[in-house]
Design a protein around this motif. Structure first.
Motif, PDB file in Angstrom:
ATOM      1  N   ARG A 146       0.090  -4.802  -7.644  1.00 20.94           N
ATOM      2  CA  ARG A 146      -1.130  -4.605  -6.843  1.00 20.94           C
ATOM      3  C   ARG A 146      -0.786  -4.482  -5.355  1.00 20.94           C
ATOM      4  N   VAL A 174      -7.116  -0.981  -7.998  1.00 23.40           N
ATOM      5  CA  VAL A 174      -6.748  -1.894  -6.925  1.00 23.40           C
ATOM      6  C   VAL A 174      -7.931  -2.059  -5.984  1.00 23.40           C
ATOM      7  N   ASP A 203       0.828  -1.227   0.000  1.00 28.50           N
ATOM      8  CA  ASP A 203       0.000   0.000   0.000  1.00 28.50           C
ATOM      9  C   ASP A 203       0.852   1.262   0.000  1.00 28.50           C
ATOM     10  N   TYR A 257      -6.915  -8.650  -9.477  1.00 25.57           N
ATOM     11  CA  TYR A 257      -7.607  -7.421  -9.869  1.00 25.57           C
ATOM     12  C   TYR A 257      -9.059  -7.757 -10.212  1.00 25.57           C
TER      13      TYR A 257
END
Length: 227
Positions: free
Chosen positions: A133, A204, A108, A180
């Motif tokens: 991702r 995402v 993240d 995804y």
């Protein structure tokens, strides 16, 4: 697997191609195509952006038009040396030498993850897409540009022998397998005679409420002058 999907072969290939890469690349992936791809992204305020497979910095240059906090990663020091000439080693862009399938960043970490002209060299593209991702924030975007599979049977045999080429159906499978849920494909082409690029923009999973982690790039070692 194509010959250039072997990492050592790809590094050797780019050692020599880096000298003329920017001139050759313009026939397949030009500023107009880059601008169009950038228009499909939502950068927001003060975005943190990662360019995976940044190479000589052509995509990076476009990202700098939309973000001040830009990071670039590539496995080829010869390609990155050309990018250093454009942006400095640690001035406008933070550069890292690394592998797309094992990104040296925390989860993240980035608002936007961009990768143009890199996926075709990944031995395991699904694993690479999972990594993109993983380092993107929930609700963020991932954009990947790769070579569209040719229609000509002769060119198909050549493509299969060299590196990864894929069509929209294969892209659907790869992105879905990588986790995804929301993505779309665009076909881009410099001229009617040029190879076609397939550009995928993916969202995402998750919301934009995720907190921005401090020190996103702490686990990545910026490349140094001696590499």
């Amino acid at each position: 697997m194509g010959i250039l999907e072997d990492k050592s072969n790809a590094r050797l290939f780019y050692k020599y191609l880096s000298k003329v890469y920017d001139q050759i690349n313009s026939f397949n992936w030009n500023e107009e195509m880059r601008a169009e791809a950038l228009s499909w992204l939502e950068f927001g305020d003060d975005p943190k952006v990662l360019d995976v497979g940044c190479g000589t910095g052509f995509g990076t240059e476009g990202l700098l038009e939309h973000a001040d906090d830009v990071h670039g990663l590539d496995q080829s020091i010869h390609q990155m040396e050309k990018a250093f000439e454009k942006f400095g080693r640690h001035d406008r862009v933070n550069f890292y030498r690394g592998d797309a399938e094992r990104l040296p960043f925390r989860d993240d970490a980035f608002d936007v993850v961009w990768s143009s002209g890199s996926i075709e060299y990944w031995p395991n593209p699904v694993e690479g897409l999972r990594e993109l991702r993983r380092v993107a924030k929930p609700g963020g975007q991932v954009l990947v540009v790769g070579p569209d599979y040719p229609h000509n049977p002769v060119l198909q045999r050549v493509a299969d022998a060299i590196m990864l080429f894929y069509d929209a159906d294969e892209a659907d499978q790869m992105f879905a397998e990588a986790g995804y849920e929301e993505f779309e494909h665009h076909i881009q082409q410099a001229t009617p005679q040029s190879p076609r690029a397939i550009t995928t923009v993916a969202r995402v999973p998750g919301g934009d409420e995720a907190d921005d982690a401090d020190g996103d790039e702490a686990d990545g070692d910026e490349t140094n002058a001696d590499e």
